[in-house]
Design a protein around this motif. Structure first.
Motif, short mmCIF file in Angstrom:
data_model
loop_
_atom_site.label_atom_id
_atom_site.label_comp_id
_atom_site.label_asym_id
_atom_site.label_seq_id
_atom_site.Cartn_x
_atom_site.Cartn_y
_atom_site.Cartn_z
N VAL A 8 -16.34 -4.42 -6.04
CA VAL A 8 -16.64 -3.13 -5.39
C VAL A 8 -17.16 -3.37 -3.98
O VAL A 8 -18.18 -4.03 -3.80
CB VAL A 8 -17.70 -2.35 -6.20
CG1 VAL A 8 -17.94 -0.99 -5.57
CG2 VAL A 8 -17.26 -2.21 -7.66
N PRO A 9 -16.45 -2.84 -2.96
CA PRO A 9 -16.98 -2.96 -1.59
C PRO A 9 -18.07 -1.93 -1.32
O PRO A 9 -18.07 -0.84 -1.92
CB PRO A 9 -15.76 -2.69 -0.71
CG PRO A 9 -14.83 -1.87 -1.55
CD PRO A 9 -15.14 -2.16 -3.01
N ILE A 17 -21.35 2.56 -1.94
CA ILE A 17 -20.25 1.75 -2.46
C ILE A 17 -19.01 2.62 -2.61
O ILE A 17 -19.10 3.85 -2.68
CB ILE A 17 -20.60 1.09 -3.83
CG1 ILE A 17 -21.07 2.14 -4.84
CG2 ILE A 17 -21.62 -0.02 -3.66
CD1 ILE A 17 -21.28 1.60 -6.25
N GLU A 18 -17.85 1.97 -2.64
CA GLU A 18 -16.60 2.70 -2.84
C GLU A 18 -16.58 3.27 -4.26
O GLU A 18 -17.13 2.67 -5.20
CB GLU A 18 -15.41 1.75 -2.62
CG GLU A 18 -14.04 2.44 -2.67
CD GLU A 18 -13.90 3.58 -1.67
OE1 GLU A 18 -14.36 4.70 -1.98
OE2 GLU A 18 -13.33 3.34 -0.58
N LEU A 19 -15.96 4.44 -4.43
CA LEU A 19 -15.81 5.02 -5.76
C LEU A 19 -14.64 4.37 -6.50
O LEU A 19 -13.72 3.82 -5.87
CB LEU A 19 -15.58 6.53 -5.67
CG LEU A 19 -16.74 7.37 -5.15
CD1 LEU A 19 -16.46 8.86 -5.35
CD2 LEU A 19 -18.07 7.01 -5.82
N PRO A 20 -14.66 4.41 -7.84
CA PRO A 20 -13.52 3.92 -8.61
C PRO A 20 -12.23 4.63 -8.19
O PRO A 20 -12.26 5.84 -7.92
CB PRO A 20 -13.89 4.31 -10.05
CG PRO A 20 -15.39 4.46 -10.05
CD PRO A 20 -15.74 4.95 -8.68
N TRP A 21 -11.12 3.87 -8.11
CA TRP A 21 -9.77 4.41 -7.87
C TRP A 21 -9.62 5.02 -6.47
O TRP A 21 -8.72 5.81 -6.22
CB TRP A 21 -9.39 5.45 -8.95
CG TRP A 21 -9.84 5.02 -10.31
CD1 TRP A 21 -9.65 3.77 -10.86
CD2 TRP A 21 -10.60 5.75 -11.26
NE1 TRP A 21 -10.24 3.72 -12.11
CE2 TRP A 21 -10.83 4.92 -12.38
CE3 TRP A 21 -11.10 7.06 -11.29
CZ2 TRP A 21 -11.54 5.35 -13.50
CZ3 TRP A 21 -11.81 7.48 -12.40
CH2 TRP A 21 -12.03 6.63 -13.49
N ALA A 22 -10.53 4.69 -5.54
CA ALA A 22 -10.48 5.26 -4.19
C ALA A 22 -10.45 4.13 -3.17
O ALA A 22 -10.70 2.96 -3.50
CB ALA A 22 -11.69 6.16 -3.95
N GLY A 23 -10.13 4.44 -1.92
CA GLY A 23 -10.11 3.46 -0.84
C GLY A 23 -9.15 2.33 -1.19
O GLY A 23 -8.00 2.57 -1.56
N GLU A 59 -21.73 1.42 -11.76
CA GLU A 59 -21.56 0.67 -10.50
C GLU A 59 -22.68 1.01 -9.52
O GLU A 59 -23.20 0.12 -8.82
CB GLU A 59 -20.19 0.99 -9.89
CG GLU A 59 -19.03 0.49 -10.77
CD GLU A 59 -17.66 0.83 -10.23
OE1 GLU A 59 -16.66 0.30 -10.77
OE2 GLU A 59 -17.56 1.63 -9.25
N TRP A 60 -23.05 2.29 -9.44
CA TRP A 60 -24.17 2.66 -8.56
C TRP A 60 -25.47 2.03 -9.06
O TRP A 60 -26.32 1.62 -8.27
CB TRP A 60 -24.28 4.18 -8.45
CG TRP A 60 -23.21 4.76 -7.55
CD1 TRP A 60 -21.95 5.13 -7.91
CD2 TRP A 60 -23.31 4.98 -6.14
NE1 TRP A 60 -21.25 5.57 -6.82
CE2 TRP A 60 -22.06 5.51 -5.71
CE3 TRP A 60 -24.31 4.81 -5.19
CZ2 TRP A 60 -21.80 5.85 -4.38
CZ3 TRP A 60 -24.06 5.16 -3.85
CH2 TRP A 60 -22.81 5.67 -3.46
N GLN A 61 -25.62 1.95 -10.38
CA GLN A 61 -26.83 1.31 -10.92
C GLN A 61 -26.85 -0.18 -10.58
O GLN A 61 -27.90 -0.73 -10.24
CB GLN A 61 -26.91 1.54 -12.43
CG GLN A 61 -27.20 3.01 -12.77
CD GLN A 61 -27.25 3.26 -14.27
OE1 GLN A 61 -26.24 3.08 -14.96
NE2 GLN A 61 -28.40 3.69 -14.76
N ALA A 62 -25.67 -0.82 -10.64
CA ALA A 62 -25.59 -2.23 -10.25
C ALA A 62 -25.90 -2.41 -8.76
O ALA A 62 -26.56 -3.38 -8.36
CB ALA A 62 -24.20 -2.79 -10.58
N ALA A 63 -25.44 -1.46 -7.94
CA ALA A 63 -25.74 -1.51 -6.51
C ALA A 63 -27.24 -1.35 -6.27
O ALA A 63 -27.82 -2.00 -5.38
CB ALA A 63 -24.95 -0.44 -5.75
#
Lengths: 243, 243
Positions: free
Chosen positions: B23-24, B72-78, B122-126
């Motif tokens: 995840v970027p 962070i980038e969202l899933p399935w985006a960018g 993913e946001w929790q990991a960030a």
């Protein structure tokens, strides 16, 4: 405008009580008088003595940001002569609320419209007199009190350049047409759980205002539970429009 | 958290791009590093490159008030891999909107819930990775983006002490139950004339949140017309709760 007493607070704010014809009022001006201060009309529900602690708090907060504030007693309130029709309308309102009945348009009309019709020319006279003082200048803000009075002032008075309205009192349905003609920038405060206030009516009224810049701030709690941070919001709102 | 590039702006704000697993993301920290900065999670609708100008503006505004920001980038985006189900749900949404049909609960459910389920961990990991840096500390604020992601984060993540939500995207009706469990202080921004947003649904969702401190700011205009003064409101809101 005849000044009847004055006192200076330790923050330098000067409070002067006055009468304008038969109408008593209070003027607060900031400590710094190097330039004329923009004026805020401090609205209230009637009864200056009872409301004084809250009004002086709002005025000194505004003075710290460079604003002068003025307020006058409402018709048929405080020490002013009573109106039999207004007393009757208030009794009918209490009766409806105690009976758990909806407040009819008829009661709201009899309660609010004569008050608006009588009060607005007095607030305009207070503006005339206050703006004639060298330490005060326009444009003018209107803040709080009976929302229908603020609505009418915003609709008819070009010197009012910004109005903060409390969605917390009755507005006759017929005055929604006046709201559509308002173009003054507005900040509307709504207490989400205000038992004495119809939330949907408040949202409908917010929607009806014709102003291009209008902002609604809804907070939790009842009629007197407006959070203290809204005092800062008010000052920033007036700073954007009166400076 | 692997840093891949960095630049420093003329206001001293340090921007570092990173990847966390696949995840970027981007981290912004204030010029003043004498004390760890409270963290704001900067939400967005997906597509970091496209959103970058607005995100960096919000982050530098927040940095001037002493906050670090991470996104962070969202899933399935960018640049992330696509999801066939998400593409299908998006196509169904476009189809309904183009046909002028109401957007069904089924479409909203397929569009939003998988995104929330995938994004929130993913946001929790960030948060975990960012809060491990010495220059950043909790508590954490969440700001903007997909409202259902903010809702879920506020509901499940005790480190989130304040959330600013944009009422401008779809929320499955079934998630209203989660909203009732939220106790985090909230500031909800609503664009009154947002064509792509159901105003009544937004008001119902605001009503549903369980938080004792929740404030709604409604402004005129469409989805992207949030007035610039709401940027200051946001900073003051986070300052009240994260300092």
């Amino acid at each position: 405008m005849r000044f009847t007493s004055e006192q200076r607070f330790d923050d330098g704010v000067l409070e002067r009580r006055f009468t304008l014809g038969d109408v008593p009022g209070i003027l607060w001006t900031p400590a710094d008088t190097s330039a004329p201060a923009p004026l805020i009309l401090v609205g209230h529900p009637g009864g200056l003595d009872k409301m004084y602690p809250r009004l002086v708090g709002r005025a000194r907060h505004a003075a710290a940001a460079g604003f002068a504030s003025v307020t006058i007693e409402l018709p048929w309130a405080g020490d002013r002569p009573r109106s039999a029709d207004a007393e009757q309308a208030r009794a009918d309102l209490r009766g409806a609320l105690q009976a758990g009945e909806p407040v009819s348009d008829d009661i709201v009309e009899r309660l609010v419209r004569p008050l608006v019709d009588a009060a607005v020319p007095e607030w305009q006279a207070a503006m005339d007199a206050t703006l004639a003082l060298p330490e005060v200048r326009g444009p003018v803000g209107y803040s709080g009190g009976v929302i229908a009075i603020g609505l009418r002032l915003a609709a008819v008075e070009p010197r009012v350049a910004a109005a903060l309205l409390f969605a917390g009192s009755y507005v006759p349905r017929a005055m929604f047409e006046e709201a559509r003609r308002v173009t003054t920038p507005l900040l509307v405060l709504l207490q989400w759980d205000d038992a004495g206030n119809d939330r949907q009516l408040a949202l409908d009224l917010f929607d009806a205002f014709g102003s291009e810049e209008k902002t609604l701030h809804a907070n939790m709690g009842g009629h007197t539970g407006v959070p203290s941070f809204e005092g800062d919001s008010a000052v920033r709102f007036f700073a954007r429009h009166l400076r």
